[in-house]
Write a protein that holds these residues in place. Structure first.
Motif, PDB file in Angstrom:
ATOM      1  N   GLY A  65       0.833  -1.087  -0.048  1.00  0.00           N
ATOM      2  CA  GLY A  65       0.207   0.146  -0.332  1.00  0.00           C
ATOM      3  C   GLY A  65       1.093   0.709   0.039  1.00  0.00           C
ATOM      4  N   HIS A  66       0.308   2.618  -0.187  1.00  0.00           N
ATOM      5  CA  HIS A  66       0.346   3.868   0.484  1.00  0.00           C
ATOM      6  C   HIS A  66       1.915   3.843   1.570  1.00  0.00           C
ATOM      7  CE1 HIS A  66       2.185   7.783  -0.466  1.00  0.00           C
ATOM      8  NE2 HIS A  66       0.994   8.229   0.568  1.00  0.00           N
ATOM      9  N   GLY A  67       3.382   4.014   0.792  1.00  0.00           N
ATOM     10  CA  GLY A  67       4.566   3.879   1.980  1.00  0.00           C
ATOM     11  C   GLY A  67       4.834   2.392   2.870  1.00  0.00           C
ATOM     12  N   LYS A  68       4.037   1.109   2.133  1.00  0.00           N
ATOM     13  CA  LYS A  68       4.535   0.132   2.820  1.00  0.00           C
ATOM     14  C   LYS A  68       4.913  -1.296   1.756  1.00  0.00           C
ATOM     15  CE  LYS A  68      -0.135   0.483   5.788  1.00  0.00           C
ATOM     16  NZ  LYS A  68      -1.240   0.404   5.298  1.00  0.00           N
ATOM     17  N   TRP A  69       5.958  -1.928   2.124  1.00  0.00           N
ATOM     18  CA  TRP A  69       6.246  -2.620   1.192  1.00  0.00           C
ATOM     19  C   TRP A  69       7.763  -3.241   1.994  1.00  0.00           C
ATOM     20  CZ3 TRP A  69       8.480   2.336   1.247  1.00  0.00           C
ATOM     21  CH2 TRP A  69       9.653   2.646   1.540  1.00  0.00           C
ATOM     22  N   ALA A  70       8.250  -4.577   1.316  1.00  0.00           N
ATOM     23  CA  ALA A  70       9.007  -5.363   1.724  1.00  0.00           C
ATOM     24  C   ALA A  70      10.003  -5.476   0.391  1.00  0.00           C
ATOM     25  CB  ALA A  70       8.169  -6.915   1.683  1.00  0.00           C
ATOM     26  N   GLU A  71      11.535  -5.594   1.368  1.00  0.00           N
ATOM     27  CA  GLU A  71      12.106  -5.727  -0.207  1.00  0.00           C
ATOM     28  C   GLU A  71      13.086  -6.744   0.278  1.00  0.00           C
ATOM     29  OE1 GLU A  71      15.467  -2.277  -2.128  1.00  0.00           O
ATOM     30  OE2 GLU A  71      13.663  -1.711  -0.672  1.00  0.00           O
ATOM     31  N   LEU A  72      13.542  -6.781  -0.635  1.00  0.00           N
ATOM     32  CA  LEU A  72      15.091  -8.035  -0.415  1.00  0.00           C
ATOM     33  C   LEU A  72      16.553  -7.167  -1.345  1.00  0.00           C
ATOM     34  CD1 LEU A  72      13.371 -11.977   0.298  1.00  0.00           C
ATOM     35  CD2 LEU A  72      13.938 -10.605   1.726  1.00  0.00           C
TER      36      LEU A  72
END
Length: 72
Positions: A65-72
């Motif tokens: 969502g806006h401003g929410k993420w997961a990153e690898l």
């Protein structure tokens, strides 16, 4: 002196494995794929699938969502 060789890829070559991985999950329910389909687990799954196809380091970011993420 150590020599570093970089793998040069065409964007078309990069799109192919990404499309193949995403096609596996297109129009599927994440509950049928993962026991707990959090954005972190989806990111991890996609990263593992892409890592098997790409021979160079990369990052993946999955937005929840806006401003929410997961990153690898």
């Amino acid at each position: 002196m150590e020599c570093i060789h970089l793998l040069s890829e065409d964007f078309a070559d990069l799109k192919k494995p990404v499309r193949e991985v995403l096609l596996k999950y297109d129009h599927r329910d994440w509950n049928d794929v993962l026991e707990y389909p959090s954005v972190e687990n989806i990111c991890d799954l996609l990263h593992r699938d892409l890592k098997a196809k790409m021979m160079f380091p990369f990052h993946i970011r999955v937005w929840e969502g806006h401003g929410k993420w997961a990153e690898l």
